[in-house]
Design a protein around this motif. Sequence first.
Motif, short mmCIF file in Angstrom:
data_model
loop_
_atom_site.label_atom_id
_atom_site.label_comp_id
_atom_site.label_asym_id
_atom_site.label_seq_id
_atom_site.Cartn_x
_atom_site.Cartn_y
_atom_site.Cartn_z
N VAL A 119 0.82 -1.21 0.00
CA VAL A 119 0.00 0.00 0.00
C VAL A 119 0.86 1.27 0.00
N THR A 120 1.95 1.28 0.75
CA THR A 120 2.79 2.49 0.75
C THR A 120 3.49 2.64 -0.60
N GLY A 121 3.91 1.53 -1.19
CA GLY A 121 4.50 1.60 -2.53
C GLY A 121 3.52 2.14 -3.55
N GLY A 122 2.27 1.69 -3.46
CA GLY A 122 1.24 2.18 -4.36
C GLY A 122 0.97 3.67 -4.17
N LEU A 123 0.94 4.12 -2.93
CA LEU A 123 0.74 5.55 -2.67
C LEU A 123 1.90 6.37 -3.22
N GLU A 124 3.12 5.86 -3.08
CA GLU A 124 4.28 6.56 -3.64
C GLU A 124 4.17 6.69 -5.15
N ALA A 129 2.90 10.27 -9.88
CA ALA A 129 2.19 10.49 -11.13
C ALA A 129 1.18 11.64 -11.05
N GLU A 130 0.96 12.16 -9.87
CA GLU A 130 -0.06 13.19 -9.65
C GLU A 130 0.39 14.52 -10.25
N ARG A 137 -6.69 19.91 -5.54
CA ARG A 137 -8.10 19.53 -5.52
C ARG A 137 -8.42 18.86 -4.19
N GLY A 138 -9.68 18.92 -3.80
CA GLY A 138 -10.03 18.31 -2.53
C GLY A 138 -11.51 18.34 -2.26
N MET A 139 -11.84 18.07 -1.00
CA MET A 139 -13.23 18.03 -0.58
C MET A 139 -13.31 18.21 0.94
N HIS A 140 -14.52 18.38 1.40
CA HIS A 140 -14.77 18.45 2.84
C HIS A 140 -14.77 17.03 3.41
N TYR A 141 -14.33 16.92 4.67
CA TYR A 141 -14.26 15.62 5.34
C TYR A 141 -14.97 15.69 6.68
N PRO A 142 -15.41 14.53 7.20
CA PRO A 142 -16.09 14.48 8.50
C PRO A 142 -15.06 14.64 9.63
N VAL A 143 -14.99 15.82 10.19
CA VAL A 143 -13.95 16.12 11.18
C VAL A 143 -14.12 15.35 12.49
N ARG A 144 -15.30 14.81 12.74
CA ARG A 144 -15.51 14.04 13.97
C ARG A 144 -14.98 12.61 13.85
N TRP A 145 -14.63 12.18 12.65
CA TRP A 145 -14.21 10.80 12.44
C TRP A 145 -12.76 10.56 12.79
N ALA A 156 -3.06 16.72 -1.55
CA ALA A 156 -1.77 16.82 -0.86
C ALA A 156 -1.94 16.51 0.63
N ASP A 157 -2.99 17.04 1.25
CA ASP A 157 -3.26 16.74 2.66
C ASP A 157 -3.52 15.25 2.86
N ILE A 158 -4.26 14.67 1.94
CA ILE A 158 -4.63 13.26 2.07
C ILE A 158 -3.40 12.37 1.94
N TYR A 159 -2.48 12.71 1.07
CA TYR A 159 -1.25 11.92 0.97
C TYR A 159 -0.43 11.98 2.27
#
Length: 179
Positions: A119-124, A129-130, A137-145, A156-159
């Motif tokens: 999974v880490t290799g795939g994320l790299e 390639a991004e 680009r992004g979206m709102h997330y459930p901050v209580r989760w 970038a935040d998600i990575y």
Amino acid sequence: MGGHTAMDRQAACDDYARARRTFHALLDTASQGGLDRLSDGTRWTNRQLLWHMLLGYLVTRVLLVLARAFSRLPRRLSRDFARLLDAGTKPFDLVNYLGPCGAARVVSPRRMGVMFDRVTGGLERRLAAEAEAGLARGMHYPVRWDPFFKDFMTLADIYRYPTQHFDFHHRQLTLDKPG
């Protein structure tokens, strides 16, 4: 999106590599007693918490897909979706707790290590390639989760998210503590 600053991709990949080394060191040195011991600050055993730490990276793949999809829609839709998910925090917390309880029973520490590498290799590879503009680009997330979810997260935040999650839970492990 106009205020986006370039992401240090190498730093993110270095963090993945550090987490990979740490995860393998934890798995390689853990005794059965250490794996079965309760962690500090959670209801999980160390084995279950290790699975949860891996899960943070696995979930990141889904978070990236969601962000790519919602970033093409009006922003209010991701805000409404995040509010809906926040309303379901109690069921999410239950699933988030029970998932590692079950998974750690069927996935061996050796297999966890293989999955972590994959999974880490795939994320790299995905990050490399991004397109730079895509990272904004992004979206709102459930901050209580999750304490590391922000109201609005870019790709970038998600990575960066899974290693923040990993580091936080790493401090809760009690593998090397007596008893």
